[in-house]
Scaffold this active site. Structure first.
Site, PDB file in Angstrom:
ATOM      1  N   ASP A  65       4.377  -0.339  -7.950  1.00 25.98           N
ATOM      2  CA  ASP A  65       4.544  -1.505  -7.071  1.00 25.98           C
ATOM      3  C   ASP A  65       5.701  -1.231  -6.123  1.00 25.98           C
ATOM      4  OD1 ASP A  65       4.428  -4.260  -6.050  1.00 25.98           O
ATOM      5  OD2 ASP A  65       3.272  -4.672  -7.873  1.00 25.98           O
ATOM      6  N   GLU A  83      -2.704  -8.730  -1.759  1.00 25.19           N
ATOM      7  CA  GLU A  83      -1.502  -9.055  -0.985  1.00 25.19           C
ATOM      8  C   GLU A  83      -1.100  -7.930  -0.041  1.00 25.19           C
ATOM      9  OE1 GLU A  83       0.649 -12.095  -4.098  1.00 25.19           O
ATOM     10  OE2 GLU A  83       1.144  -9.977  -4.329  1.00 25.19           O
ATOM     11  N   HIS A 107       1.737  -3.280  -1.664  1.00 26.84           N
ATOM     12  CA  HIS A 107       2.596  -3.069  -2.837  1.00 26.84           C
ATOM     13  C   HIS A 107       2.928  -1.581  -3.026  1.00 26.84           C
ATOM     14  CE1 HIS A 107       2.737  -7.145  -4.421  1.00 26.84           C
ATOM     15  NE2 HIS A 107       1.455  -7.285  -4.142  1.00 26.84           N
TER      16      HIS A 107
END
Ligand code: TNX
Length: 554
Positions: A203, A341, A277
């Site tokens: 991440d 995201e 990410h």
């Protein structure tokens, strides 16, 4: 912490008890007082006395059953103070006899408890292992110390899961957990008949898996120069603490964890979250981003604009080398490629991305993300694997038929997937985010974020919610997510996991006939087991008022 302390005392006492006098056997529990609730339980007269000296006998298929029996023998240490003996040979009296009956489904089992023996058969070693996890819950040392023997009530349990997939996730990027901590986490999943660990390995805040061809991913990408500090009372962000933080797994450590999980019949599905990410990887290899950097492994939490540049072929080469090494480490049929995201602001201004959009005839940046995911998925398919992605993979022009959708923003992603013929895993955040707090008494909760997800709420999840009868087979099952932005220790991790995992386990194992009060009652045995194993768990669900009303937080 209190529970960890109790656990140590229990272990010490265990040593004493083995050498001194032993408490009498515990009174018989009810055969059906197991979590997750077995499909069918018939009781009969009498009981079997399970002793420290009772052998576990493997009656065939030694290659498969011996390792399973050995794991169970080890699991008996907290309740007996020592390992059980494992033997191979004919089924016999005064023993727990294990066999495989391939007529049954792989995860299915039958356990017959007679006054003179216990016979367990499973559709595979996995079914046998789940039976042994049920048996563990019937060996309940109620006063927190190991015993010489336990009364197991006679009868027959015939059991199998409703859902093929029962997953638990662990984020080791925001906070790192050591291989031993991950193995102990896996042990807890096994006890609840969870069959999949979704391991979130990369991440923005850290890259945690050694990739030999790309050493900077861990040399640079596994370390951040500080971590966000939040004021507990006001939840205000105070900035970062300036303390370097890092950690990663060598490939040998990964292999060891995967083997540990396999011996407990748990598949590990790794996730490399892309194209968003990815700041830790960009910091290591800045040429993979649209602007070329410089980048910094993130100290804060959230969603960040710098992501991989799908206009640059090198991104694909690098991600494919990463996956090439990961496929060697993880035998799972499915690999999680993230897809969540991913802001599009860099792509909008990047000449390479815009050229890619034009050359491929894509409509916009959303379709550029579809292009990215599909190209990676195709590579996986060429290497015999399939993709799981977060529900964002349904956006833009959608996803291929072979992709499995992990529905996190609600049930809608799973509903859409099922309608169009994609398999789906249900992880709706308002039921399944175990980083959310579990008591309304926030002041006394360890720090956590997000909403309120008490055990009762987890228990109320219906994975088939909004799914037409004819599409139900597209729902693989439920999972819960353990994001670790604010989880700083193993004790805190266990507290966030337990007992909510037990509710999730029942949601995944059974369907229909939910009765929270009955679940709560059956959890007494499980809680006794948490105690004897020294696990740190939230106790709200066990705190009832004198008049029987549920206590605080329910
Ligand atoms: C959303 S769920 C995220 C994670 C965060 C989590 C915090 C998902 C696909 N993305 O990156 O850690 O919320 O609750």
């Amino acid at each position: 912490m209190r529970k960890l302390f109790t656990g140590c005392i229990a272990a010490l006492t265990a040593a004493l008890i083995v050498s001194c006098a032993s408490p009498a056997p515990e009174p018989a529990a009810n055969l059906g007082d197991i979590v997750p609730r077995p499909i069918s339980v018939n009781t009969s007269e009498g009981q079997f006395i399970m002793k420290r000296a009772t052998p576990v006998v493997v009656t065939g298929e030694r290659g498969k059953l011996l390792p399973t029996a050995e794991v169970f023998a080890g699991q008996a240490v907290p309740v007996f103070g020592k390992e059980l003996r494992v033997k191979a040979g004919k089924a016999r009296k005064n023993a727990v006899n294990l066999s495989i009956n391939s007529v049954m489904q792989p995860e299915e089992y039958v356990m017959e408890v007679k006054p003179d023996r216990i016979d367990i058969s499973g559709g595979s070693a996995t079914g046998v292992f789940w039976a042994l996890q049920s048996l563990r819950q019937l060996m309940v040392p109620a006063n927190g110390v190991p015993h010489d023997s336990y009364y197991i009530p006679a009868g027959r349990i015939a059991d199998r899961p409703e859902f093929r997939y029962r997953g638990m996730h662990l984020d080791v990027a925001r906070h790192f957990f050591t291989p031993d901590e991950v193995k102990r986490y896996i042990d807890i999943l096994a006890m609840h008949k969870i069959n999949t660990l979704h391991w979130h390995l990369t991440d923005d805040q850290g890259w945690r898996v050694e990739i030999k061809a790309l050493p900077l991913l861990t040399e640079v990408g596994s370390i951040r120069s500080g971590t966000l500090v939040v004021e507990k009372e006001t939840r205000r962000w105070l900035g970062d603490d300036g303390i370097p933080y890092g950690g990663y797994y060598t490939q040998d450590e990964i292999r060891d964890v995967v083997a540990h999980a396999a011996s407990r019949h748990i598949t590990v599905i790794p996730e490399v979250d892309m194209p968003g990410h990815m700041e830790a990887a960009l910091t290591a290899y800045p040429e993979l981003g649209c602007t070329g950097g410089p980048y910094e492994v993130e100290k804060l939490f959230g969603v960040f604009d710098d992501v991989l540049c799908p206009g640059n072929d090198k991104c694909f080469d690098v991600m494919q080398s990463v996956l090439g090494e990961m496929l060697e480490l993880f035998p799972s049929e499915y690999i999680h490629l993230g897809g969540d995201e991913c802001p599009k602001v860099r792509w909008e201004k990047c000449p390479k991305c815009q050229a890619r959009i034009k050359a491929e005839g894509l409509k916009d940046e959303h379709e550029l993300q579809n292009y990215f995911m599909e190209r990676m998925e195709k590579w996986l398919a060429e290497h015999g694997r399939k993709m799981i992605g977060w529900d964002e993979i349904l956006e833009g022009s959608g996803t291929s038929k072979d992709a499995v959708v992990m529905s996190w923003r609600g049930p809608e992603g799973g509903q859409t997937a099922a309608k169009q013929g994609n398999y789906a895993i249900m992880v709706p955040y308002s039921y399944c985010y175990f980083d959310y707090y579990q008591s309304q008494d926030k002041a006394n909760e360890p720090y956590s974020i997000g909403g309120y997800v008490p055990v009762e709420k987890v228990y109320s999840l219906d994975p088939y919610d909004g799914i037409a009868e004819e599409h139900r087979h597209y729902i693989w099952g439920p999972q819960a997510n353990m994001w670790s932005e604010y989880i700083l220790s193993e004790a805190h991790l266990q507290y966030m996991l337990l007992p909510r995992l037990a509710a999730l386990a029942e949601v995944g194992w059974t369907y229909g006939g939910r009765d929270y009060e009955d679940f709560r009652r059956r959890m007494d045995n499980m809680a006794a087991m948490y105690d004897i194993c020294g696990y740190n768990y939230a106790t709200h669900m066990f705190e009832a008022d004198a008049d029987g009303d549920p206590g605080e937080g329910i």
